[in-house]
Design an enzyme around this catalytic site. Structure first.
Site, PDB file in Angstrom:
ATOM      1  N   PHE A 152       0.863  -1.186   0.000  1.00 50.37           N
ATOM      2  CA  PHE A 152       0.000   0.000   0.000  1.00 50.37           C
ATOM      3  C   PHE A 152       0.891   1.224   0.000  1.00 50.37           C
ATOM      4  CE2 PHE A 152      -2.214   3.616   1.633  1.00 50.37           C
ATOM      5  CZ  PHE A 152      -3.399   3.580   0.923  1.00 50.37           C
ATOM      6  N   ASP A 237       9.377   2.954   2.036  1.00 53.49           N
ATOM      7  CA  ASP A 237       8.183   3.730   2.371  1.00 53.49           C
ATOM      8  C   ASP A 237       7.910   3.550   3.865  1.00 53.49           C
ATOM      9  OD1 ASP A 237       5.689   4.752   2.858  1.00 53.49           O
ATOM     10  OD2 ASP A 237       4.747   3.915   1.058  1.00 53.49           O
ATOM     11  N   LYS A 266       2.454  11.005   7.312  1.00 56.46           N
ATOM     12  CA  LYS A 266       1.591  10.744   8.469  1.00 56.46           C
ATOM     13  C   LYS A 266       2.050  11.470   9.743  1.00 56.46           C
ATOM     14  CE  LYS A 266      -1.071   7.049   6.672  1.00 56.46           C
ATOM     15  NZ  LYS A 266      -0.740   5.944   5.796  1.00 56.46           N
TER      16      LYS A 266
HETATM   17  C1  LIG Z   1      -0.866   6.047   4.300  1.00 62.29           C
HETATM   18  C2  LIG Z   1       0.238   5.555   3.479  1.00 62.29           C
HETATM   19  C3  LIG Z   1       0.567   6.167   2.262  1.00 62.29           C
HETATM   20  C4  LIG Z   1      -0.243   7.282   1.659  1.00 62.29           C
HETATM   21  O1  LIG Z   1      -0.329   8.402   2.486  1.00 62.29           O
HETATM   22  P1  LIG Z   1      -1.483   9.503   2.224  1.00 62.29           P
HETATM   23  O2  LIG Z   1      -1.100  10.627   3.134  1.00 62.29           O
HETATM   24  O3  LIG Z   1      -2.783   8.854   2.621  1.00 62.29           O
HETATM   25  O4  LIG Z   1      -1.426   9.855   0.791  1.00 62.29           O
HETATM   26  C5  LIG Z   1       1.669   5.692   1.579  1.00 62.29           C
HETATM   27  N1  LIG Z   1       2.394   4.669   2.054  1.00 62.29           N
HETATM   28  C6  LIG Z   1       2.100   4.052   3.232  1.00 62.29           C
HETATM   29  C7  LIG Z   1       2.961   2.925   3.703  1.00 62.29           C
HETATM   30  C8  LIG Z   1       0.999   4.460   3.962  1.00 62.29           C
HETATM   31  O5  LIG Z   1       0.681   3.827   5.096  1.00 62.29           O
END
Ligand SMILES: *Cc1c(COP(=O)(O)O)cnc(C)c1O
Length: 418
Positions: A152, A237, A266
């Protein structure tokens, strides 16, 4: 699914009215649990009817430091009274300090500030491709990026192009080419997928949305070795796993690996504003020249001031310490539920994926029942729920929440037996 179906279950008429209005005028791209939050502090939220709930999701770890963290709010308030938005057409006095302080925290040279996590991912894809053409010498238009199944990384058209979640993908094509998917945790498959056109491997060190899936022992180290040997960028990520959630500043530290690019988001916004960043060394992020990438809001003064408060809090190590200590406690308590309605538990720091015995019901059903006990949690998919309370939660509050989960599972067990 409609909010209205849940509204009948909501006890207070005020809650039902709010749910009905949201249902009528909000795009139905979410199916929220029937709670209407009006206020929050620390690890707790209060709904419009005055009921309190322990937040065990923390906005997917965007609220790691607690709702309305005093230090973050103070930084935001002070900045609101000075300057909030300039665009990057001009300089401002929070940008340099934020980038320098974040780079130092992470151990890299350059920071590209953006807003949402998806923008950080998109930015990293652009940087990796440009690096591939300009530095690695990949023929123009041929760059590929390798990703893992179950990933994700966000919701943009390009990012969902390499998702394997049918809901995320279906009917949103045509899809962006240039991505290749391999099984998460399989270093041999990764080695086979890399070729002379590969510019990057993009991975979540711990797969959050997939259900807090931990990497097999040695896997990330092998990824690092392969990337170094094949001259491929390793992009981690850490948008959900990073910034103290796992008990370290970065989840990669648990596995002694240093990727070429970190993606943060986040929690970087302190639960106040969206702040994301790509962090890398000059030889990678330096490929971007003026005019080639940007964002109206990226690196704005308010975001930078909030981000500086977050970086300063991480600098003390206290949140990482709390996540480790509380995480051990949570892990112990959750392990006691295995074979009592729970089939497996995965924990790293204060972050847990809990697999519910699928014969009892869905993760959604568990979360709906937890709500009635005053616990906010979210299923990831199927019968897995994720627990990620704010790192300011108290030990006995965690025990209480696990007690609620136990009670819910006991109820569901007796319901399936009768
Ligand atoms: C939440 C998330 C994203 C995307 O972040 P948004 O601020 O919702 O665009 C990307 N990678 C990971 C691992 C995430 O948990």
């Amino acid at each position: 699914m409609s909010l209205l179906s849940d509204a009948t279950a909501a006890s207070s008429p005020g809650v039902a009215d709010h749910l009905r209005q949201a249902d009528a005028h909000t795009a139905h791209n979410y199916d929220p649990l029937p709670v209407v939050i009006a206020a929050a502090e620390g690890a707790w939220v209060t709904d419009v009817a005055g009921n309190r709930y322990l937040d065990c999701l923390s906005a997917y770890s965007a609220v790691n430091f607690g709702h309305r963290n005093e230090r973050v709010l103070a930084a935001a308030r002070a900045q609101l009274d000075r300057v909030t938005l300039t665009s990057r057409a001009f300089g401002h006095d929070q940008l340099g300090p934020f980038c320098a302080e974040l780079a130092e925290l992470v151990g890299k040279q350059l920071v590209l500030p953006m807003n949402t996590g998806a923008e950080a991912v998109e930015s990293a894809i652009k940087v990796a491709r440009k690096w591939g053409y300009q530095v690695k010498g990949v023929p123009n238009g041929r760059a590929t990026i390798i990703v893992a199944d179950g990933n994700f990384h966000g919701r943009t058209t390009t990012i969902i192009s390499f998702s394997d979640d049918p809901d995320a993908r279906a009917d949103f094509g045509p899809y962006t080419p240039g991505f290749r998917t391999v099984p998460y945790g399989d270093a041999t498959a990764l080695a086979e997928a890399i070729d002379e056109h590969t510019v990057a491997v993009l991975l979540e060190p711990v797969q959050g949305e997939a259900g807090v899936i931990l990497p097999p022992l040695g896997y990330l180290g092998l990824v690092r070795e392969l990337c170094t040997r094949e001259n491929v960028l390793f992009i981690a990520d850490e948008i959900q796993s990073g910034l103290a959630r796992t008990g370290r500043t970065l989840a990669c530290e648990h596995y002694d690996v240093v990727p070429d690019m970190y993606l943060l988001g986040k929690a970087l916004g302190g639960g106040v504003v969206p702040v994301s960043a790509v962090v890398a060394d000059y030889d990678v992020l330096g490929v971007l020249r003026p005019g080639q990438h940007g964002s109206t809001f990226g690196g704005n003064p308010l975001a930078c001031a909030v981000g500086r408060a977050v970086v300063a809090m991480l600098g003390t190590g206290e949140y990482q310490h709390r996540a480790r200590q509380l995480g051990e406690h949570l892990h112990r308590e959750l392990d006691a539920l295995v074979s009592r309605g729970v089939t497996a538990v995965r924990c790293l720091g204060l972050w847990a994926g809990v697999d519910i015995d699928a014969t009892l019901g869905t993760g959604r059903e568990v979360c709906r029942r937890l709500l009635k006990h005053g616990v906010l949690a979210k299923e990831t998919h199927g019968a897995t729920i994720r627990l990620a309370p704010p790192l300011v939660v108290e030990r006995d509050e965690l025990s209480w929440a696990v007690g609620a989960l136990h009670a819910v599972l006991t109820d569901m067990t007796s319901a399936t037996r009768t």
